[in-house]
Enzyme design. Structure first.
Site, PDB file in Angstrom:
ATOM      1  N   ARG A  13       7.304  -6.750  -7.647  1.00 10.13           N
ATOM      2  CA  ARG A  13       8.071  -6.701  -8.071  1.00 10.13           C
ATOM      3  C   ARG A  13       8.536  -8.347  -9.425  1.00 10.13           C
ATOM      4  O   ARG A  13       7.719  -6.820 -10.334  1.00 10.13           O
ATOM      5  CB  ARG A  13       9.414  -7.053  -7.482  1.00 10.13           C
ATOM      6  N   LYS A  62       1.113 -11.602  -1.674  1.00 10.99           N
ATOM      7  CA  LYS A  62       1.004  -9.554  -1.209  1.00 10.99           C
ATOM      8  C   LYS A  62       0.919  -9.083  -2.303  1.00 10.99           C
ATOM      9  O   LYS A  62       1.263  -9.031  -3.732  1.00 10.99           O
ATOM     10  CB  LYS A  62       2.734  -8.714  -0.934  1.00 10.99           C
ATOM     11  N   CYS A  85      11.043   8.549   8.509  1.00 10.30           N
ATOM     12  CA  CYS A  85      10.953   6.737   7.910  1.00 10.30           C
ATOM     13  C   CYS A  85      11.095   6.878   6.099  1.00 10.30           C
ATOM     14  O   CYS A  85      12.528   6.170   6.192  1.00 10.30           O
ATOM     15  CB  CYS A  85       9.610   5.893   8.360  1.00 10.30           C
ATOM     16  N   CYS A  93      12.144   6.967  12.765  1.00 12.89           N
ATOM     17  CA  CYS A  93      10.727   8.507  13.128  1.00 12.89           C
ATOM     18  C   CYS A  93      10.985   9.364  13.587  1.00 12.89           C
ATOM     19  O   CYS A  93      12.443   9.981  15.021  1.00 12.89           O
ATOM     20  CB  CYS A  93       9.364   7.157  13.865  1.00 12.89           C
TER      21      CYS A  93
END
Length: 372
Positions: free
Chosen positions: A167, A214, A350, A362
């Protein structure tokens, strides 16, 4: 048999009961279903859930930590997860989407002249001008908000903070998006500044809080991912982030490309193998003593155990696999690995469910529905 998977670990200052983490995932389901899903995953035995896309500013997509309703929702999520013996991490993020610039494309989208994928591509492309032209005042407002949001997250019951390195952090980091000529652009050190200041804002407000980062890695040969940190620039970014206060790294492929690259199916030309993003962990591991969490098509207990036992990674993060079978950790611990419903990485319900705006599900759910 799976001694490393089931063993506790100090993950950047926080004690995890085992090595399995639920990776940040945008569920796209109603609130009550979302809470039930979090509780079910926690009950399945994973050590920590990373709650994706918690906005750092009062106004943004997703529940706000700053509002009474949003704060109460996060607090409820923490209580439910903690009740199952699982920890909760808040992934703080700031969107780099310029929705004002996107308005001109909406008529074409509504008339179906522009597809959802094309609209998303234009949204990604808009991140470049947004970060390049952003004022220093706005930058500092956002980076400081990471600290403010972290304080609220801790009060809501979160055990760890993860700074979302994709981001806006990722767009500032990338030469493909960041064309600034001031102290936030140009050199790798300058392009790391936004992320470094975001981490420092958290560390200054919460000196003892574990901070995960992250780390979105941009592969250059062949090219995959557009935001994030280019592989060759990791030796610059990793030490700077660690010095700023990061205590662990969650390593994955950078975004702003096709979603089927960052969430790769088994048929992907580059990322088809089990542990497809662990090669980026190898590069990060060589640059830091901080714990490293790997992600990317992890489904096989034998494979995961081998990577952990070898010290290649300290923790294994899963999303699709724990949606397919939340009991993966408990089954491994109980010696019932053979009964695991293994994710086949088909992406039908998904990623497919998310793209069709019906939420992440799923194929196994539909099989169970047919049986009943």
């Amino acid at each position: 048999m799976y001694q490393t998977i089931t063993s506790p670990v100090n993950y950047g200052g926080i004690r995890l009961k085992n090595r399995i983490i639920f990776a940040p995932t945008s569920m796209g389901v109603p609130t009550e279903e979302w809470l039930a899903r979090l509780q079910r995953i926690a009950k399945g035995g994973c050590a920590m859930i990373i709650l994706g896309d918690v906005p750092v500013l009062p106004h943004g997509f997703g529940p706000s930590l700053y509002s009474k309703k949003g704060f109460a929702l996060y607090k409820q999520a923490a209580e439910l997860v903690h009740g199952e013996g699982c920890l909760l991490c808040a992934q703080l993020h700031q969107s780099d989407s310029d929705f004002k610039a996107l308005v001109k494309y909406l008529p074409g989208f509504l008339c179906k002249k522009i597809t959802a994928d094309e609209l998303r591509a234009k949204l990604n492309d808009g991140a470049g001008p947004l970060v390049t032209n952003m004022s220093r005042k706005k930058i500092r407002k956002i980076t400081e908000a990471f600290g403010e949001a972290a304080v609220l997250a801790q009060k809501a019951g979160f055990d760890m903070i993860q700074v979302h390195g994709d981001r806006m952090c990722g767009s500032f980091s990338s030469t493909l998006f960041n064309h600034r000529t001031d102290e936030y652009g140009g050199s790798a050190e300058n392009r790391a500044r936004f992320a470094v200041e975001a981490v420092r804002a958290v560390r200054s407000r919460l000196p003892e809080m574990p901070i995960d980062y992250k780390l979105a890695v941009r592969q250059t040969h062949p090219a995959y991912g557009r935001a994030g940190v280019a592989e060759e620039e990791l030796p610059v970014f990793v030490p700077l982030l660690e010095q700023a206060g990061v205590t662990s790294f969650h390593v994955t492929l950078a975004d702003h490309c096709n979603l089927s690259d960052t969430i790769p199916p088994a048929s992907h030309p580059e990322f088809h193998e089990e542990g497809c993003f662990l090669k980026f962990c190898d590069q990060v591991r060589a640059l830091t003593r901080c714990p490293v969490c790997g992600v990317g098509g992890l489904t096989d207990p034998d494979f995961v155990e081998a990577q952990l036992a070898a010290g290649r990674i300290d923790c294994a993060a899963m999303s699709r696999q724990l949606i397919a079978d939340p009991d993966w950790p408990n089954k491994v611990a109980a010696g019932q690995a053979g009964t695991i419903r293994r994710c086949v990485r088909c992406n039908r319900e998904c990623l497919g469910g998310m793209m069709a705006h019906r939420g992440v599900h799923c194929i196994y759910e539909h099989k169970e529905e047919r049986k009943s």
